[in-house]
Design a protein around this motif. Structure first.
Motif, PDB file in Angstrom:
ATOM      1  N   THR A 175     -11.352  14.937  -0.286  1.00  0.00           N
ATOM      2  CA  THR A 175     -11.891  16.075   0.460  1.00  0.00           C
ATOM      3  C   THR A 175     -11.324  17.352  -0.143  1.00  0.00           C
ATOM      4  OG1 THR A 175     -10.045  15.930   1.983  1.00  0.00           O
ATOM      5  CG2 THR A 175     -12.048  14.780   2.623  1.00  0.00           C
ATOM      6  N   ARG A 190     -14.449   6.119   6.478  1.00  0.00           N
ATOM      7  CA  ARG A 190     -13.883   5.055   5.657  1.00  0.00           C
ATOM      8  C   ARG A 190     -12.464   4.701   6.130  1.00  0.00           C
ATOM      9  NH1 ARG A 190     -13.667   7.644   1.306  1.00  0.00           N
ATOM     10  NH2 ARG A 190     -11.407   7.758   1.309  1.00  0.00           N
ATOM     11  N   ARG A 191     -11.671   5.734   6.365  1.00  0.00           N
ATOM     12  CA  ARG A 191     -10.283   5.487   6.775  1.00  0.00           C
ATOM     13  C   ARG A 191     -10.223   4.878   8.177  1.00  0.00           C
ATOM     14  NH1 ARG A 191      -7.530  10.995   4.523  1.00  0.00           N
ATOM     15  NH2 ARG A 191      -5.648  10.274   5.573  1.00  0.00           N
ATOM     16  N   ASP A 219     -14.916  10.475   4.454  1.00  0.00           N
ATOM     17  CA  ASP A 219     -13.496  10.149   4.364  1.00  0.00           C
ATOM     18  C   ASP A 219     -12.986   9.617   5.702  1.00  0.00           C
ATOM     19  OD1 ASP A 219     -11.045  10.219   2.832  1.00  0.00           O
ATOM     20  OD2 ASP A 219     -10.397  11.856   4.145  1.00  0.00           O
ATOM     21  N   ASN A 259       0.821   1.257   7.527  1.00  0.00           N
ATOM     22  CA  ASN A 259       0.965   1.196   6.077  1.00  0.00           C
ATOM     23  C   ASN A 259       1.748  -0.037   5.639  1.00  0.00           C
ATOM     24  OD1 ASN A 259       0.021   2.533   3.853  1.00  0.00           O
ATOM     25  ND2 ASN A 259       1.945   3.570   3.443  1.00  0.00           N
ATOM     26  N   MET A 296      -3.990   9.950  10.462  1.00  0.00           N
ATOM     27  CA  MET A 296      -2.742  10.027   9.699  1.00  0.00           C
ATOM     28  C   MET A 296      -1.597   9.318  10.434  1.00  0.00           C
ATOM     29  SD  MET A 296      -2.904  13.879   8.284  1.00  0.00           S
ATOM     30  CE  MET A 296      -4.344  14.463   7.418  1.00  0.00           C
ATOM     31  N   GLU A 324      -2.201   5.588  10.162  1.00  0.00           N
ATOM     32  CA  GLU A 324      -2.013   5.115   8.786  1.00  0.00           C
ATOM     33  C   GLU A 324      -0.524   4.926   8.480  1.00  0.00           C
ATOM     34  OE1 GLU A 324      -4.039   7.863   6.290  1.00  0.00           O
ATOM     35  OE2 GLU A 324      -5.832   6.619   6.123  1.00  0.00           O
ATOM     36  N   TYR A 371      -8.415  13.522  12.304  1.00  0.00           N
ATOM     37  CA  TYR A 371      -7.516  13.421  11.158  1.00  0.00           C
ATOM     38  C   TYR A 371      -6.072  13.214  11.611  1.00  0.00           C
ATOM     39  CZ  TYR A 371     -10.284  13.958   6.955  1.00  0.00           C
ATOM     40  OH  TYR A 371     -11.126  13.727   5.912  1.00  0.00           O
ATOM     41  N   ASN A 395       0.872  -1.188   0.000  1.00  0.00           N
ATOM     42  CA  ASN A 395       0.000   0.000   0.000  1.00  0.00           C
ATOM     43  C   ASN A 395       0.895   1.220   0.000  1.00  0.00           C
ATOM     44  OD1 ASN A 395      -2.817  -1.056   2.100  1.00  0.00           O
ATOM     45  ND2 ASN A 395      -2.477  -1.180  -0.091  1.00  0.00           N
TER      46      ASN A 395
END
Lengths: 274, 151
Positions: A14, B98-99, B95, B40, B33, B36, B29, A5
């Motif tokens: 967005t 979903r994330r 968004d 990852n 982040m 993620e 957010y 990924n």
């Protein structure tokens, strides 16, 4: 097989630079403009349509709301009725447009015309009347509203405004009840001025001069100055009263109607009848 | 007068919605982040074909996120529906959901020691469907098959 990924950059799904407050402000301004335009258009159309409603139909409609009782004191009723008929002849009221007078035993200094040709006079106002000329001016003014079909136009416009407000604030308008019907009819500046002009004409026809016509606004002004907040008086009543006085004087000037003359006294027993 | 009171209430609700909503969104957010970046290295792919090599244990992993709208976004979206155009306020909401769902799915997979999640799918639901106020609560569910090395 190699599965991986990669890092997905921000802002694809967005709008990172989005300013929600600015967007809200613009949308709100747009919405307000649209609502105002729609309201103005609807009000104009309703006012025009309302005048097409036959007076008999208006009377039928008003009967449902059963205004206050007619004048009970027979002497007072007879006196007011005579004055009304004399004025009606001067004003050339249309065929079938009959006025019903009502008297309310209350100290409120007020008189109003409402749906179905009903004119309501309060004891407070009658007590303050200095002479018959002034009373005739009041009565003629209210009768002129009815002749001009102002109550039903105001009702139509009021209903439009109430519906617009209800649709914005998400409430259905309350059923129109009797008190709301009687007191919430708002006549606008143009209607008031037109009623004044018609009343002044009738007054001149009856007495040959306009004495009594101006005293009224001086009374209103004195009352409202005492009662209302300064800003309210400034925005609403003060300019209107001044404008009404000014119009009367201009009217008198143009038609060479004397502004003062010999006044007719009220019947001396009037205070006993009230 | 009554209208003024209503307007004041509306303004208050909008203010609460705006400040609380944007603060939450900013923090969410930041958290998304950071996680993620960390997760990852565990790939989640949409491919339906599992890798042929190696012996993997397969397990269903699910991540589910439910996010509520705030009053300011609701108001803004309502105005936007009148004139048309992108509803940015709802795009971030979707968004985030979903994330967040993917992150939770990945966290579950990582706990089992998975190396890869394949056949990743999403489901969404509007939980406020049919409610009068229509304020909006959205659910996003992400699910896939985690491949855990060794049998």
């Amino acid at each position: 097989m190699d599965y991986r990924n990669s890092h997905i950059p921000e802002g694809i799904n967005t709008a990172p630079g989005h300013k929600p407050l600015t967007e809200a402000a613009w949308l709100l301004v747009g919405a307000v403009v649209v609502v105002i335009l729609v309201t103005v258009a609807l009000t104009a159309v309703t006012g025009w349509l309302a005048k097409l409603v036959p007076f008999s139909q208006e009377k039928h409609l008003a009967a449902r709301f059963a205004p206050v009782a007619p004048v009970t004191n027979s002497s007072l009723a007879a006196y007011l009725d005579t004055l009304k008929q004399r004025l009606a002849r001067q004003m050339e009221m249309p065929e079938g447009m009959d006025i019903t007078l009502h008297y309310v035993d209350d100290e409120t200094v007020n008189a109003f015309a409402t749906l179905g040709g009903h004119v309501v006079l309060f004891r407070g106002l009658l007590e303050k009347m200095p002479d018959e000329n002034t009373l005739a001016m009041v009565l003629a003014h209210e009768m002129a509203h009815i002749k001009h079909r102002d109550p039903i136009v105001a009702l139509g416009r009021g209903t439009v405004l109430a519906s617009v407000l209800a649709s914005i604030f998400g409430r259905t308008p309350a059923p129109l009840d009797a008190t709301a019907m009687l007191t919430l009819l708002n006549y606008n500046r143009r209607m008031e001025l037109a009623a004044d002009a018609a009343a002044a004409r009738a007054l001149y026809g009856l007495y040959g001069h306009l004495s009594g016509s101006q005293w009224l606004f001086q009374l209103f002004e004195a009352m409202q100055h005492g009662k209302k907040a300064a800003w309210e008086a400034f925005f609403q009543t003060h300019p209107l009263n001044a404008q009404r006085l000014q119009q009367l004087r201009a009217l008198a000037d143009r038609n060479h109607w004397p502004l003062s003359g010999k006044v007719t006294p009220l019947p001396p027993e009037l205070h006993d009848w009230l | 007068m009554e209208i003024l009171v209503q307007l004041a209430i509306l303004a208050f609700l909008l203010m609460v919605g705006y400040f609380a909503g944007s603060r939450r969104e900013r923090r969410h957010y930041q958290s998304i982040m950071a996680r993620e970046k960390h997760l990852n290295r565990l790939p989640a792919v949409a491919s339906r074909v599992p890798p042929a090599d190696g012996r993997y244990q397969q397990r269903l992993v699910v991540g589910n996120a439910v996010i509520a709208n705030d009053y300011f976004k609701f108001f803004l979206a309502g105005l936007r529906q009148f004139f048309g155009g992108r509803i940015h306020a709802y795009e971030t909401l979707m968004d985030r959901a979903r994330r967040e769902a993917v992150l939770r799915m990945k966290a579950e997979a990582q706990k089992c020691g998975a190396e890869l999640i394949f056949n990743v799918r999403y489901e969404t639901a509007n939980l406020s469907w049919g409610l009068n106020n229509g304020m909006g609560v959205i659910e996003v569910m992400a699910y896939g098959t985690a491949l855990i090395p060794g049998r």
